[in-house]
Design a protein around this motif. Structure first.
Motif, short mmCIF file in Angstrom:
data_model
loop_
_atom_site.label_atom_id
_atom_site.label_comp_id
_atom_site.label_asym_id
_atom_site.label_seq_id
_atom_site.Cartn_x
_atom_site.Cartn_y
_atom_site.Cartn_z
N GLY A 1 0.78 -1.23 0.00
CA GLY A 1 0.00 0.00 0.00
C GLY A 1 0.81 1.28 0.00
O GLY A 1 0.25 2.37 -0.15
N PRO B 1 2.69 4.32 -1.25
CA PRO B 1 2.91 4.97 -2.54
C PRO B 1 4.41 5.14 -2.76
O PRO B 1 5.06 5.87 -2.01
CB PRO B 1 2.24 6.35 -2.38
CG PRO B 1 1.40 6.25 -1.14
CD PRO B 1 2.07 5.23 -0.28
N PRO C 1 5.39 8.19 -6.73
CA PRO C 1 6.36 9.22 -6.30
C PRO C 1 7.69 9.14 -7.05
O PRO C 1 8.24 10.17 -7.44
CB PRO C 1 6.54 8.93 -4.81
CG PRO C 1 5.21 8.40 -4.39
CD PRO C 1 4.74 7.58 -5.55
N PRO D 1 16.56 5.99 9.51
CA PRO D 1 15.11 6.01 9.30
C PRO D 1 14.50 4.62 9.15
O PRO D 1 13.35 4.40 9.54
CB PRO D 1 14.95 6.82 8.00
CG PRO D 1 16.15 7.68 7.92
CD PRO D 1 17.26 6.95 8.61
N HIS E 1 13.59 1.76 12.65
CA HIS E 1 12.38 1.55 13.44
C HIS E 1 11.22 1.03 12.61
O HIS E 1 10.06 1.10 13.03
CB HIS E 1 11.97 2.84 14.14
CG HIS E 1 13.00 3.29 15.11
ND1 HIS E 1 13.16 2.72 16.33
CD2 HIS E 1 13.98 4.21 14.99
CE1 HIS E 1 14.17 3.28 16.96
NE2 HIS E 1 14.69 4.18 16.16
N PHE F 1 5.66 -4.07 8.65
CA PHE F 1 5.79 -2.82 7.90
C PHE F 1 6.98 -2.86 6.95
O PHE F 1 7.94 -3.59 7.17
CB PHE F 1 5.89 -1.63 8.84
CG PHE F 1 4.54 -1.21 9.37
CD1 PHE F 1 3.79 -0.26 8.69
CD2 PHE F 1 4.01 -1.80 10.50
CE1 PHE F 1 2.52 0.10 9.14
CE2 PHE F 1 2.75 -1.45 10.97
CZ PHE F 1 2.01 -0.49 10.29
N ASP G 1 17.65 12.94 2.09
CA ASP G 1 17.02 11.68 2.49
C ASP G 1 15.50 11.81 2.55
O ASP G 1 14.97 12.78 3.09
CB ASP G 1 17.48 11.26 3.89
CG ASP G 1 18.96 10.92 3.91
OD1 ASP G 1 19.55 10.71 2.82
OD2 ASP G 1 19.54 10.88 5.02
N THR G 2 14.84 10.78 2.09
CA THR G 2 13.40 10.73 2.27
C THR G 2 13.01 9.26 2.51
O THR G 2 13.80 8.36 2.21
CB THR G 2 12.66 11.36 1.06
OG1 THR G 2 11.27 11.28 1.22
CG2 THR G 2 13.04 10.68 -0.24
N MET G 3 11.90 9.03 3.14
CA MET G 3 11.48 7.65 3.39
C MET G 3 9.98 7.51 3.26
O MET G 3 9.23 8.41 3.65
CB MET G 3 11.91 7.16 4.77
CG MET G 3 11.67 5.65 4.91
SD MET G 3 11.98 4.97 6.54
CE MET G 3 10.71 5.78 7.50
N PHE G 4 9.56 6.37 2.75
CA PHE G 4 8.15 6.04 2.59
C PHE G 4 7.88 4.79 3.43
O PHE G 4 8.60 3.80 3.30
CB PHE G 4 7.83 5.76 1.12
CG PHE G 4 8.19 6.90 0.21
CD1 PHE G 4 9.50 7.08 -0.22
CD2 PHE G 4 7.23 7.81 -0.19
CE1 PHE G 4 9.84 8.13 -1.05
CE2 PHE G 4 7.57 8.87 -1.02
CZ PHE G 4 8.88 9.03 -1.45
N TYR G 5 6.85 4.86 4.25
CA TYR G 5 6.61 3.82 5.26
C TYR G 5 5.17 3.36 5.21
O TYR G 5 4.26 4.17 5.04
CB TYR G 5 6.92 4.45 6.62
CG TYR G 5 6.47 3.69 7.83
CD1 TYR G 5 7.37 2.86 8.49
CD2 TYR G 5 5.19 3.84 8.35
CE1 TYR G 5 6.98 2.18 9.64
CE2 TYR G 5 4.79 3.16 9.49
CZ TYR G 5 5.70 2.33 10.13
OH TYR G 5 5.32 1.66 11.26
N GLY G 6 4.95 2.07 5.37
CA GLY G 6 3.58 1.58 5.45
C GLY G 6 3.52 0.08 5.37
O GLY G 6 4.55 -0.61 5.47
N LYS G 7 2.30 -0.43 5.19
CA LYS G 7 2.12 -1.87 5.14
C LYS G 7 2.49 -2.39 3.77
O LYS G 7 1.88 -2.03 2.77
CB LYS G 7 0.68 -2.24 5.48
CG LYS G 7 0.46 -2.20 6.98
CD LYS G 7 -0.90 -2.72 7.37
CE LYS G 7 -1.09 -2.53 8.87
NZ LYS G 7 -2.48 -2.31 9.24
N PRO H 1 -4.34 -3.32 2.23
CA PRO H 1 -3.34 -2.32 1.80
C PRO H 1 -2.93 -2.52 0.33
O PRO H 1 -2.85 -1.55 -0.43
CB PRO H 1 -2.16 -2.56 2.75
CG PRO H 1 -2.76 -3.18 3.96
CD PRO H 1 -3.91 -4.01 3.45
#
Lengths: 403, 403
Positions: free
Chosen positions: B130, B132, B136, B269, B272, B277, B289-295, B301
């Motif tokens: 799930g 995105p 992106p 990042p 954790h 996840f 730096d960027t991060m995308f987090y989710g299920k 999802p």
């Protein structure tokens, strides 16, 4: 080749020029054609800067030039950004902006004008700096009904709170150092009082709803009252204090929005978003929890998001990207009905008996080196109920929690 | 109204039907018209399930029906998904898929066929469930040159490693429990050997590059050799062991890709991102730096991401969404030149003198309750150099680190 103009050669504007110059090969490939900066608008002169060749002082040169197809608005503030943006859209030019004041106040209207003129009004950089969040909300989370958006939306305050936590320093000390380093403005009010975060949560909530959330309706509290002692209590609770902008879709059908310092569990996805980083947590009814993390401010991260909008505007020439944000205003839920657990510090003139009589079951927290007071966590209760009850105890401080 | 068909009524397929039914009002609003499931294809029958009314067993009914504009492919595997997808695209239908095997093996080709037929091939759900991340990467990070993509891309292995860390259990014990709970497949090979993560990092790297990265070229190591003792050492180093898929654009102009367990700092990042996840960390040369987090998995999802693609396909009827992923194959950097710090456990038959003679300066780690061995962290060195050097010591285990 496509010609663009940049309004404002400050931090973000010069960043936009730098990003376009540095990554020109990959940007042109992604855009499908060469992106050329035909004009930069600024009231100032920049003797010796290569920008001189394209610098103009008069906006009419830009808005009346039919060769300019995209305008980057990175001046900030409402005046003259609003008028310039409106004129550009009406002249058939797309506008990409990093201006959260403008978007929060006039986003719905400017989107409607863009649609009517078959151009685009894009504002990825207005929230979360370089973090992709506007486009994901618009285009990726479209199968979900959003139930919560909670973000660490202001890098300056997050830096201050992180430093207070790591170094045990007071708000004033850390703010002073942040100002010296350029991380905080000389007039830090917009950051430390939460006004910046307020505009950003208003934008995100409006997009999730497809309707106008007036930022002036959002209760906003800053971080100026947070002390070293509060931070020590938070640590004892395995929590962090973060300035959150939060909107929750509650079972009563209402949306509750607020900007305030909250204690959040260290295990929460936002619990480890420290320093100048931002994090935006979104819950969807199908997707569950998701989070977007990155640099919420700064010259190049913000410029990167603006230039990504430029690339999108190039790719969508002649097509309006559907963005649902109507001008009808949403009535937010009354704050008195917003419920959370409160962290409360009381003078030890109030007995635990009284606390329990007033608040029912609570969870006590004490710090070995703090005397004359103690603290507790309430059960979940509404703001209205809390305000009534807290009158009956000698309260020193209260912080909302997401515990 | 727009008609769609769903190929496969398994976990994700039934999730797609559920998401479309449950959120129909908001989905139809975002899509701009009603999304109607005209057919569901499955070899099985589902007596009593409302799906019966639209169930078909023969794909030709779907692909030959001009009313069907969008096909959701959630069967998994290459056969017959590849043929079905190709036929659909050639018949002028857009395809939305969650099928990482298909996308990793044939993504570039299917995108080219979609483009030639002015339809879309969308695959948001193929990586990160799930979260995105595909959209992106394609549409938001377009102003940046990507320098790193590192992800926790497999929920099953992350669940196993998290449980081993939290509960001090062995790989075998946790795997068994995960299988009982349905978090791991009865044949867990694709997950625990890293094959699933390998396809996902191949897809992400291909998209960042705009060229084909063959997943078979990516060195892949699973988590089956990770023991309780390794986890204890990691804790002593304030680190976590995570199965990472990683691609780095190095100064020699090469891209180094790998799937392997790594020790990462708890402050990273990704440090954790626990349990089921997923987290995908991206560094851009402007964005930082960027991060995308989710299920990263699960029925709803994943279905949420598929349906978001359906909404996008509806909005882009008649327009091909530009996605740069050419069929030319990229030559990845030779793993022998990939450099990192290594965590090494050695039998105490090897003296520290020998270690230092072989590896130079190292950082020792010992555990109070582990005897007959000790461990150390090397300085940064290449895989090739490490393999040579490690022959000279009685090595028990080595784990790459991002420390």
């Amino acid at each position: 080749m496509i010609n663009i103009a940049v309004l404002g050669y400050g931090t973000v504007g010069s960043g936009v020029v730098e990003v376009i110059n540095k990554n020109h090969a990959s940007i042109n490939k992604r855009a499908g054609q060469e992106v050329n900066i035909k004009y930069v608008l600024d009231l100032r002169d920049f003797p010796g800067d290569p920008v001189e060749k394209v610098l103009v002082h008069d906006y009419s040169v830009i808005v009346n030039d039919p060769e300019v197809k995209i305008i980057v608005e990175v001046m900030g503030g409402i005046k003259p950004a609003y008028d310039f943006t409106k004129q550009a859209l009406e002249a058939g030019k797309s506008v990409c902006t990093s201006n959260k004041e403008l978007v929060a106040a006039h986003g719905a209207e400017l989107l409607a004008i863009a649609k009517a003129n078959n151009v685009n009004f894009l504002f990825e950089a207005s929230v979360g700096g370089g973090i992709p969040i506007i486009r994901p909300l618009n285009q990726s989370l479209t199968a979900d009904e959003i139930t919560e958006i909670t973000g660490i939306l202001n890098g300056t305050t997050n830096y201050i709170l992180s430093k207070m936590t790591d170094e045990g320093k007071s708000f004033e000390e850390v703010l002073k150092r942040a100002q010296e380093k350029g991380y905080a403005e000389r007039n830090p009010e917009a950051d430390v009082e939460g006004y910046d975060a307020c505009r950003k949560i208003a934008i995100l909530t409006s997009l999730a709803l497809g309707k106008q959330v007036d930022y002036r309706d959002i209760y906003t509290e800053g971080i100026t009252k947070i002390t070293k002692t509060d931070i020590e209590y938070a640590k004892a609770l395995h929590a962090s204090i973060k300035l959150l902008g939060t909107s929750k879709w509650e079972d009563d059908g209402k949306i509750y929005s607020m900007v305030a310092p909250f204690m959040i569990d260290s295990d929460h996805p936002l619990g480890h978003v420290n320093g100048v980083f931002n994090g935006i947590f979104v819950n969807g009814n199908m997707l569950g929890d998701t989070m977007f993390y990155g640099k919420g401010a700064g010259k190049l991260p913000t410029a990167s998001a603006v230039v990504a909008d430029v690339v999108d505007a190039v790719k969508h020439q002649g097509t309006n990207i559907m963005t649902i944000w109507e001008q009808d205003k949403v009535e937010l839920g009354d704050r008195a009905n917003f419920a959370c657990r409160f962290f409360v510090r009381v003078a030890d003139t109030t007995s635990k008996e009284t606390i329990e009589k007033v608040f029912g079951e609570v969870e006590y927290v004490t710090l070995a080196d703090v005397s004359g007071e103690y603290a507790f966590l309430t059960e979940k209760l509404t703001e209205g109920a809390f305000e009534e009850k807290s009158k009956q105890v000698d309260m020193i401080m209260r912080i909302r929690t997401a515990l």
